[in-house]
Design a protein around this motif. Structure first.
Motif, mmCIF file in Angstrom:
data_model
loop_
_atom_site.group_PDB
_atom_site.id
_atom_site.type_symbol
_atom_site.label_atom_id
_atom_site.label_comp_id
_atom_site.label_asym_id
_atom_site.label_seq_id
_atom_site.Cartn_x
_atom_site.Cartn_y
_atom_site.Cartn_z
ATOM 1 N N MET A 46 0.859 -1.187 0.000
ATOM 2 C CA MET A 46 0.000 0.000 0.000
ATOM 3 C C MET A 46 0.894 1.236 0.000
ATOM 4 N N PRO A 47 0.661 2.160 -0.939
ATOM 5 C CA PRO A 47 1.499 3.356 -1.020
ATOM 6 C C PRO A 47 1.250 4.298 0.159
ATOM 7 N N ARG A 48 2.302 5.005 0.558
ATOM 8 C CA ARG A 48 2.212 5.976 1.658
ATOM 9 C C ARG A 48 1.598 5.355 2.905
ATOM 10 N N PHE A 49 2.024 4.154 3.193
ATOM 11 C CA PHE A 49 1.434 3.366 4.272
ATOM 12 C C PHE A 49 2.558 2.770 5.091
ATOM 13 N N PHE A 50 2.386 2.721 6.393
ATOM 14 C CA PHE A 50 3.381 2.122 7.280
ATOM 15 C C PHE A 50 2.710 1.013 8.067
ATOM 16 N N GLY A 51 3.369 -0.117 8.225
ATOM 17 C CA GLY A 51 2.814 -1.213 9.016
ATOM 18 C C GLY A 51 1.605 -1.851 8.358
ATOM 19 N N ALA A 52 0.595 -2.134 9.175
ATOM 20 C CA ALA A 52 -0.600 -2.817 8.682
ATOM 21 C C ALA A 52 -1.833 -2.290 9.397
ATOM 22 N N LEU A 53 -2.963 -2.414 8.734
ATOM 23 C CA LEU A 53 -4.250 -1.972 9.267
ATOM 24 C C LEU A 53 -5.303 -2.935 8.771
ATOM 25 N N THR A 54 -6.212 -3.336 9.654
ATOM 26 C CA THR A 54 -7.307 -4.213 9.267
ATOM 27 C C THR A 54 -8.609 -3.445 9.369
ATOM 28 N N LEU A 55 -9.415 -3.520 8.324
ATOM 29 C CA LEU A 55 -10.756 -2.942 8.309
ATOM 30 C C LEU A 55 -11.709 -4.049 7.890
ATOM 31 N N GLY A 56 -12.463 -4.573 8.843
ATOM 32 C CA GLY A 56 -13.375 -5.678 8.559
ATOM 33 C C GLY A 56 -12.595 -6.892 8.100
ATOM 34 N N GLY A 57 -12.934 -7.400 6.915
ATOM 35 C CA GLY A 57 -12.261 -8.567 6.362
ATOM 36 C C GLY A 57 -11.149 -8.213 5.398
ATOM 37 N N VAL A 58 -10.637 -6.972 5.489
ATOM 38 C CA VAL A 58 -9.577 -6.503 4.584
ATOM 39 C C VAL A 58 -8.358 -6.079 5.398
ATOM 40 N N ILE A 59 -7.195 -6.598 4.998
ATOM 41 C CA ILE A 59 -5.928 -6.244 5.644
ATOM 42 C C ILE A 59 -5.121 -5.410 4.653
ATOM 43 N N LEU A 60 -4.734 -4.214 5.072
ATOM 44 C CA LEU A 60 -3.915 -3.320 4.245
ATOM 45 C C LEU A 60 -2.526 -3.280 4.869
ATOM 46 N N HIS A 61 -1.474 -3.437 4.052
ATOM 47 C CA HIS A 61 -0.128 -3.365 4.625
ATOM 48 C C HIS A 61 0.874 -2.856 3.608
ATOM 49 N N ALA A 62 1.951 -2.308 4.139
ATOM 50 C CA ALA A 62 2.961 -1.651 3.313
ATOM 51 C C ALA A 62 3.950 -2.614 2.678
ATOM 52 N N GLY A 63 4.217 -3.719 3.322
ATOM 53 C CA GLY A 63 5.272 -4.612 2.867
ATOM 54 C C GLY A 63 4.846 -5.593 1.802
ATOM 55 N N PRO A 64 5.796 -6.424 1.369
ATOM 56 C CA PRO A 64 5.497 -7.432 0.356
ATOM 57 C C PRO A 64 4.780 -8.652 0.926
ATOM 58 N N SER A 65 4.823 -8.826 2.262
ATOM 59 C CA SER A 65 4.255 -10.020 2.870
ATOM 60 C C SER A 65 3.861 -9.737 4.319
ATOM 61 N N LEU A 66 2.885 -10.489 4.808
ATOM 62 C CA LEU A 66 2.518 -10.426 6.224
ATOM 63 C C LEU A 66 3.312 -11.447 7.035
ATOM 64 N N ASP A 67 4.155 -12.213 6.373
ATOM 65 C CA ASP A 67 4.937 -13.259 7.025
ATOM 66 C C ASP A 67 6.231 -12.708 7.611
ATOM 67 N N VAL A 68 6.090 -11.694 8.444
ATOM 68 C CA VAL A 68 7.229 -11.124 9.159
ATOM 69 C C VAL A 68 6.922 -11.189 10.652
ATOM 70 N N VAL A 69 7.960 -11.223 11.453
ATOM 71 C CA VAL A 69 7.796 -11.272 12.901
ATOM 72 C C VAL A 69 8.045 -9.878 13.456
ATOM 73 N N VAL A 70 7.136 -9.440 14.318
ATOM 74 C CA VAL A 70 7.211 -8.094 14.892
ATOM 75 C C VAL A 70 7.079 -8.189 16.412
ATOM 76 N N PRO A 71 7.537 -7.153 17.139
ATOM 77 C CA PRO A 71 7.372 -7.167 18.595
ATOM 78 C C PRO A 71 5.895 -7.018 18.967
ATOM 79 N N THR A 72 5.508 -7.615 20.080
ATOM 80 C CA THR A 72 4.143 -7.448 20.567
ATOM 81 C C THR A 72 3.997 -6.055 21.175
#
Length: 116
Positions: A46-72
């Motif tokens: 997603m352009p001009r986007f940082f991290g990830a955001l979920t709206l209902g059943g849609v996940i928007l994210h900046a990277g190429p994959s959601l398969d990354v590990v992040v701190p809780t």
């Protein structure tokens, strides 16, 4: 999981999903790419986007994959918990499930709880 309840959950959160779908589709001409992710619709890069955001059943994210590990969240707030990590995809899928239960109440509840 009972598929009937999943369908009802998606109907219940349809207004939120529509917001996510519109946001994702607006990003497509600028490089965002839609794909299915464990029962949700996701938009990567997603352009001009940082991290990830979920709206209902849609996940928007900046990277190429959601398969990354992040701190809780707790790891970000407390140095002693720095080793606590979670898959970004698992984290966002948890929000999809929360939307299925709370529907249009998710966003107000989320912000009342401090956005965490």
């Amino acid at each position: 999981m009972c598929w009937g309840l999943v369908v009802l959950g998606h109907l219940w959160t349809a207004p939120n999903t529509l917001l996510g779908l519109v946001a994702g589709l607006v990003g497509v001409p600028f490089g965002a790419q839609p794909y299915r992710y464990h029962g949700a619709l996701a938009f990567r890069r997603m352009p001009r986007f940082f991290g990830a955001l979920t709206l209902g059943g849609v996940i928007l994210h900046a990277g190429p994959s959601l398969d990354v590990v992040v701190p809780t969240y707790s790891a970000r707030l407390r140095p002693a918990a720095r080793t606590r990590r979670v898959s970004l995809g698992d984290h966002e899928r948890a929000h999809v499930l929360q939307y299925l239960v709370l529907g249009p109440l998710f966003l107000p509840v989320y912000f009342i709880c401090g956005g965490v």
